[in-house]
Design a protein around this motif. Structure first.
Motif, PDB file in Angstrom:
ATOM      1  N   ASN A  90     -43.243 -15.848  79.062  1.00 17.34           N
ATOM      2  CA  ASN A  90     -42.823 -16.955  78.196  1.00 17.34           C
ATOM      3  C   ASN A  90     -42.069 -16.422  76.984  1.00 17.34           C
ATOM      4  O   ASN A  90     -42.249 -15.272  76.577  1.00 17.34           O
ATOM      5  CB  ASN A  90     -44.025 -17.768  77.718  1.00 17.34           C
ATOM      6  CG  ASN A  90     -44.383 -18.898  78.666  1.00 17.34           C
ATOM      7  OD1 ASN A  90     -43.680 -19.152  79.647  1.00 17.34           O
ATOM      8  ND2 ASN A  90     -45.476 -19.586  78.391  1.00 17.34           N
ATOM      9  N   LYS A  91     -41.261 -17.288  76.376  1.00 13.56           N
ATOM     10  CA  LYS A  91     -40.507 -16.933  75.175  1.00 13.56           C
ATOM     11  C   LYS A  91     -41.290 -17.291  73.913  1.00 13.56           C
ATOM     12  O   LYS A  91     -42.047 -18.254  73.890  1.00 13.56           O
ATOM     13  CB  LYS A  91     -39.167 -17.685  75.140  1.00 13.56           C
ATOM     14  CG  LYS A  91     -38.220 -17.405  76.284  1.00 13.56           C
ATOM     15  CD  LYS A  91     -36.968 -18.262  76.159  1.00 13.56           C
ATOM     16  CE  LYS A  91     -36.017 -18.049  77.322  1.00 13.56           C
ATOM     17  NZ  LYS A  91     -34.820 -18.918  77.213  1.00 13.56           N
ATOM     18  N   ILE A  92     -41.062 -16.527  72.864  1.00  8.61           N
ATOM     19  CA  ILE A  92     -41.533 -16.883  71.530  1.00  8.61           C
ATOM     20  C   ILE A  92     -40.440 -16.501  70.545  1.00  8.61           C
ATOM     21  O   ILE A  92     -39.933 -15.372  70.568  1.00  8.61           O
ATOM     22  CB  ILE A  92     -42.878 -16.199  71.191  1.00  8.61           C
ATOM     23  CG1 ILE A  92     -43.323 -16.606  69.785  1.00  8.61           C
ATOM     24  CG2 ILE A  92     -42.800 -14.697  71.342  1.00  8.61           C
ATOM     25  CD1 ILE A  92     -44.728 -16.154  69.444  1.00  8.61           C
ATOM     26  N   LYS A  93     -40.039 -17.463  69.702  1.00  8.16           N
ATOM     27  CA  LYS A  93     -38.914 -17.264  68.791  1.00  8.16           C
ATOM     28  C   LYS A  93     -39.397 -17.068  67.359  1.00  8.16           C
ATOM     29  O   LYS A  93     -40.566 -17.266  67.039  1.00  8.16           O
ATOM     30  CB  LYS A  93     -37.972 -18.468  68.869  1.00  8.16           C
ATOM     31  CG  LYS A  93     -37.392 -18.719  70.254  1.00  8.16           C
ATOM     32  CD  LYS A  93     -36.500 -19.948  70.272  1.00  8.16           C
ATOM     33  CE  LYS A  93     -35.946 -20.209  71.659  1.00  8.16           C
ATOM     34  NZ  LYS A  93     -35.092 -21.424  71.695  1.00  8.16           N
ATOM     35  N   VAL A  94     -38.456 -16.705  66.489  1.00  3.27           N
ATOM     36  CA  VAL A  94     -38.761 -16.498  65.079  1.00  3.27           C
ATOM     37  C   VAL A  94     -39.323 -17.792  64.482  1.00  3.27           C
ATOM     38  O   VAL A  94     -38.781 -18.880  64.692  1.00  3.27           O
ATOM     39  CB  VAL A  94     -37.500 -16.074  64.310  1.00  3.27           C
ATOM     40  CG1 VAL A  94     -37.808 -15.959  62.816  1.00  3.27           C
ATOM     41  CG2 VAL A  94     -36.976 -14.746  64.837  1.00  3.27           C
ATOM     42  N   GLY A  95     -40.423 -17.679  63.771  1.00  2.00           N
ATOM     43  CA  GLY A  95     -41.050 -18.832  63.153  1.00  2.00           C
ATOM     44  C   GLY A  95     -42.011 -19.571  64.053  1.00  2.00           C
ATOM     45  O   GLY A  95     -42.706 -20.485  63.602  1.00  2.00           O
ATOM     46  N   VAL A 103     -45.506  -7.450  75.305  1.00  2.00           N
ATOM     47  CA  VAL A 103     -44.377  -8.042  74.580  1.00  2.00           C
ATOM     48  C   VAL A 103     -43.143  -7.178  74.838  1.00  2.00           C
ATOM     49  O   VAL A 103     -43.222  -5.944  74.773  1.00  2.00           O
ATOM     50  CB  VAL A 103     -44.645  -8.116  73.060  1.00  2.00           C
ATOM     51  CG1 VAL A 103     -43.426  -8.675  72.334  1.00  2.00           C
ATOM     52  CG2 VAL A 103     -45.867  -8.983  72.771  1.00  2.00           C
ATOM     53  N   ARG A 104     -42.014  -7.826  75.118  1.00  2.00           N
ATOM     54  CA  ARG A 104     -40.771  -7.081  75.338  1.00  2.00           C
ATOM     55  C   ARG A 104     -39.600  -7.873  74.782  1.00  2.00           C
ATOM     56  O   ARG A 104     -39.678  -9.087  74.589  1.00  2.00           O
ATOM     57  CB  ARG A 104     -40.558  -6.804  76.823  1.00  2.00           C
ATOM     58  CG  ARG A 104     -40.301  -8.038  77.683  1.00  2.00           C
ATOM     59  CD  ARG A 104     -40.263  -7.691  79.161  1.00  2.00           C
ATOM     60  NE  ARG A 104     -39.893  -8.850  79.989  1.00  2.00           N
ATOM     61  CZ  ARG A 104     -39.914  -8.876  81.310  1.00  2.00           C
ATOM     62  NH1 ARG A 104     -40.295  -7.791  81.967  1.00  2.00           N
ATOM     63  NH2 ARG A 104     -39.552  -9.959  81.983  1.00  2.00           N
ATOM     64  N   THR A 105     -38.510  -7.175  74.524  1.00  2.00           N
ATOM     65  CA  THR A 105     -37.279  -7.831  74.091  1.00  2.00           C
ATOM     66  C   THR A 105     -36.524  -8.338  75.320  1.00  2.00           C
ATOM     67  O   THR A 105     -36.702  -7.823  76.421  1.00  2.00           O
ATOM     68  CB  THR A 105     -36.375  -6.856  73.316  1.00  2.00           C
ATOM     69  OG1 THR A 105     -36.112  -5.721  74.149  1.00  2.00           O
ATOM     70  CG2 THR A 105     -37.041  -6.399  72.029  1.00  2.00           C
ATOM     71  N   ASN A 162     -37.042 -12.182  61.147  1.00  2.00           N
ATOM     72  CA  ASN A 162     -35.846 -12.169  61.987  1.00  2.00           C
ATOM     73  C   ASN A 162     -35.777 -10.882  62.799  1.00  2.00           C
ATOM     74  O   ASN A 162     -36.115  -9.798  62.309  1.00  2.00           O
ATOM     75  CB  ASN A 162     -34.581 -12.286  61.124  1.00  2.00           C
ATOM     76  CG  ASN A 162     -34.421 -13.671  60.538  1.00  2.00           C
ATOM     77  OD1 ASN A 162     -34.937 -14.647  61.075  1.00  2.00           O
ATOM     78  ND2 ASN A 162     -33.726 -13.766  59.417  1.00  2.00           N
ATOM     79  N   LEU A 163     -35.337 -11.017  64.034  1.00  2.00           N
ATOM     80  CA  LEU A 163     -35.264  -9.887  64.953  1.00  2.00           C
ATOM     81  C   LEU A 163     -33.825  -9.377  64.986  1.00  2.00           C
ATOM     82  O   LEU A 163     -32.927 -10.036  65.500  1.00  2.00           O
ATOM     83  CB  LEU A 163     -35.708 -10.323  66.351  1.00  2.00           C
ATOM     84  CG  LEU A 163     -37.062 -11.043  66.432  1.00  2.00           C
ATOM     85  CD1 LEU A 163     -37.289 -11.626  67.821  1.00  2.00           C
ATOM     86  CD2 LEU A 163     -38.194 -10.091  66.065  1.00  2.00           C
ATOM     87  N   PRO A 198     -32.513 -13.048  70.150  1.00  2.00           N
ATOM     88  CA  PRO A 198     -32.841 -14.481  70.134  1.00  2.00           C
ATOM     89  C   PRO A 198     -34.328 -14.806  70.237  1.00  2.00           C
ATOM     90  O   PRO A 198     -34.768 -15.833  69.721  1.00  2.00           O
ATOM     91  CB  PRO A 198     -32.075 -15.025  71.351  1.00  2.00           C
ATOM     92  CG  PRO A 198     -31.898 -13.836  72.257  1.00  2.00           C
ATOM     93  CD  PRO A 198     -31.730 -12.670  71.338  1.00  2.00           C
ATOM     94  N   TYR A 199     -35.103 -13.948  70.880  1.00  2.00           N
ATOM     95  CA  TYR A 199     -36.534 -14.233  71.066  1.00  2.00           C
ATOM     96  C   TYR A 199     -37.221 -12.985  71.606  1.00  2.00           C
ATOM     97  O   TYR A 199     -36.562 -11.985  71.934  1.00  2.00           O
ATOM     98  CB  TYR A 199     -36.747 -15.400  72.041  1.00  2.00           C
ATOM     99  CG  TYR A 199     -36.063 -15.216  73.391  1.00  2.00           C
ATOM    100  CD1 TYR A 199     -36.650 -14.469  74.413  1.00  2.00           C
ATOM    101  CD2 TYR A 199     -34.817 -15.782  73.646  1.00  2.00           C
ATOM    102  CE1 TYR A 199     -36.021 -14.283  75.635  1.00  2.00           C
ATOM    103  CE2 TYR A 199     -34.177 -15.604  74.864  1.00  2.00           C
ATOM    104  CZ  TYR A 199     -34.792 -14.853  75.851  1.00  2.00           C
ATOM    105  OH  TYR A 199     -34.151 -14.673  77.065  1.00  2.00           O
ATOM    106  N   LEU A 200     -38.525 -13.031  71.696  1.00  2.00           N
ATOM    107  CA  LEU A 200     -39.301 -12.011  72.380  1.00  2.00           C
ATOM    108  C   LEU A 200     -39.963 -12.653  73.603  1.00  2.00           C
ATOM    109  O   LEU A 200     -40.087 -13.880  73.675  1.00  2.00           O
ATOM    110  CB  LEU A 200     -40.367 -11.425  71.454  1.00  2.00           C
ATOM    111  CG  LEU A 200     -39.864 -10.645  70.245  1.00  2.00           C
ATOM    112  CD1 LEU A 200     -41.030 -10.195  69.368  1.00  2.00           C
ATOM    113  CD2 LEU A 200     -39.033  -9.435  70.669  1.00  2.00           C
ATOM    114  N   GLU A 201     -40.380 -11.841  74.540  1.00  2.00           N
ATOM    115  CA  GLU A 201     -41.047 -12.322  75.747  1.00  2.00           C
ATOM    116  C   GLU A 201     -42.484 -11.795  75.734  1.00  2.00           C
ATOM    117  O   GLU A 201     -42.717 -10.623  75.414  1.00  2.00           O
ATOM    118  CB  GLU A 201     -40.310 -11.838  76.993  1.00  2.00           C
ATOM    119  CG  GLU A 201     -38.848 -12.278  77.027  1.00  2.00           C
ATOM    120  CD  GLU A 201     -38.037 -11.652  78.154  1.00  2.00           C
ATOM    121  OE1 GLU A 201     -36.814 -11.889  78.209  1.00  2.00           O
ATOM    122  OE2 GLU A 201     -38.634 -10.903  78.971  1.00  2.00           O
TER     123      GLU A 201
END
Length: 349
Positions: free
Chosen positions: A113-118, A148-150, A288-289, A298-301
């Motif tokens: 799944n994705k997880i974004k900043v904030g 967790v991965r980019t 911010n990444l 854009p996000y982490l996985e």
């Protein structure tokens, strides 16, 4: 209309339960038997979805349920990669199962799944059934892993390690973390099982003795995430990690805390007397990444894995209502994130 009524019935039943609740409700009959609604609530990862050999994570359950993650496109739990490694063609964006494929089954983007900043995600470490609430980590032998991965740098769904974003390591990073910027935070919160009227929320593993590259810190900084990336398994946290609770009591390991194993402290305090219930692991992206090429990641996985005796709570609770009238069928489905949030509707004619 039968499907809509059934869905409302399922939402109501689900609202009275806790995370991980699953049940097949008795069929609802409308219009003197002309129409019926079949309703099912699914809150746990299905028993049949454990990873199998040759996966490095054979025997483990994955959340999100394999095939339902939102990193890949057109994900389908019926076509999930769980028992075979695979190869990926970036030109045609196709996957091919192979006994000796380049990628582990657990690494398929539809299993993340994705997880974004904030954003924050809540992963319940318990499940609810007709017998009540059960902690997932029931004894020190139960294990879980957070990975967790980019994402892939060039827009591909899948890529090798070198094709993923790398963080911007500069001398201008946070000096408290060895000039590595803190990117994610984590904590485990729960209820005091010995006092149902208590507003106490246990928040272990917050105190940091030495912030500089502290392996048991509740912060995932750039190097800690990057180390997981370099190792190839992307693992950043597991149930054996050591830390302290808010009473400066060393808890030896997360598994000891979650299984309420006795652990008296030198100062006389014993957190076992509080007996944590309904523990929830929370992950948040707090900064911010930025990549090594100064562009935004854009996000982490992320992915949750466990080898517990019972399946873990899924990332979303799914409520499905199937309305039937004669030869006509209408299906409504709602996915409700376990940590709360907006409902995602799916309609099938």
């Amino acid at each position: 209309y039968a499907a809509e009524g059934g869905l409302e019935m399922g939402l109501l039943a689900n609202s009275k339960q806790g995370a991980g609740y699953s049940e097949i409700l008795a069929p609802k009959i409308y219009g003197n038997g002309v129409s019926t609604a079949a309703v099912e609530i699914k809150g746990q990862v299905p028993v049949s979805t454990q990873y199998a050999t040759p996966s490095s994570y054979w025997g483990k359950y994955g959340a999100p349920t394999p095939g339902t993650g939102n990193v890949g496109a057109d994900c389908d739990p019926l076509k999930a990669f769980r028992s075979k490694s695979f190869n990926y063609d970036s030109i045609t964006n196709t996957y091919t199962e192979a006994t000796n494929g380049a990628f582990d089954a657990a690494d398929h983007p539809c299993n993340w799944n994705k997880i974004k900043v904030g954003e924050s995600v809540s992963i319940p470490l318990y499940y609810t059934d007709s017998g009540g609430v059960h902690n997932l980590i029931a004894n020190p032998l139960d294990k879980f892993i957070i990975r967790v991965r980019t994402p892939c740098r060039y827009g591909d769904e899948m890529c090798i390690k070198s094709g993923r974003y790398t963080f911007d390591f500069t001398s201008q990073g946070d000096s408290n973390y060895g000039y590595n910027d803190p990117l994610m935070s984590w904590q485990i919160v729960g209820e005091d099982a010995n006092n149902s009227n208590s507003s106490l929320v246990l928040q272990p593993y917050i105190k940091i003795i030495n912030k500089v590259l502290q392996p048991n810190s509740t912060i995932f900084h750039e190097k800690r995430l990057y180390s997981g990336y370099l190792s190839g398994d992307f693992e950043v946290l597991d149930v054996t990690s050591l830390s302290e609770d808010l009473n400066n009591c060393p808890v030896n390991s997360i598994s000891n805390f979650l299984s309420n194993s006795n652990n008296a402290c030198p100062n006389g305090y014993n957190w076992n007397q509080q007996s944590i219930q309904k523990p929830v692991l929370k992950l948040s992206v707090i900064k911010n990444l930025i990549s090594d090429q100064a562009d935004t990641i854009p996000y982490l996985e992320y992915q949750f894995l466990s080898n517990t005796s019972t399946p873990p709570t899924d990332t979303s609770q799914t409520i499905t209502s199937e309305g039937l009238s004669g030869e006509f069928k209408w299906t409504l489905e709602v996915k409700k994130p376990q940590g709360g949030g907006l409902l995602e509707y799916v309609i099938q004619q």
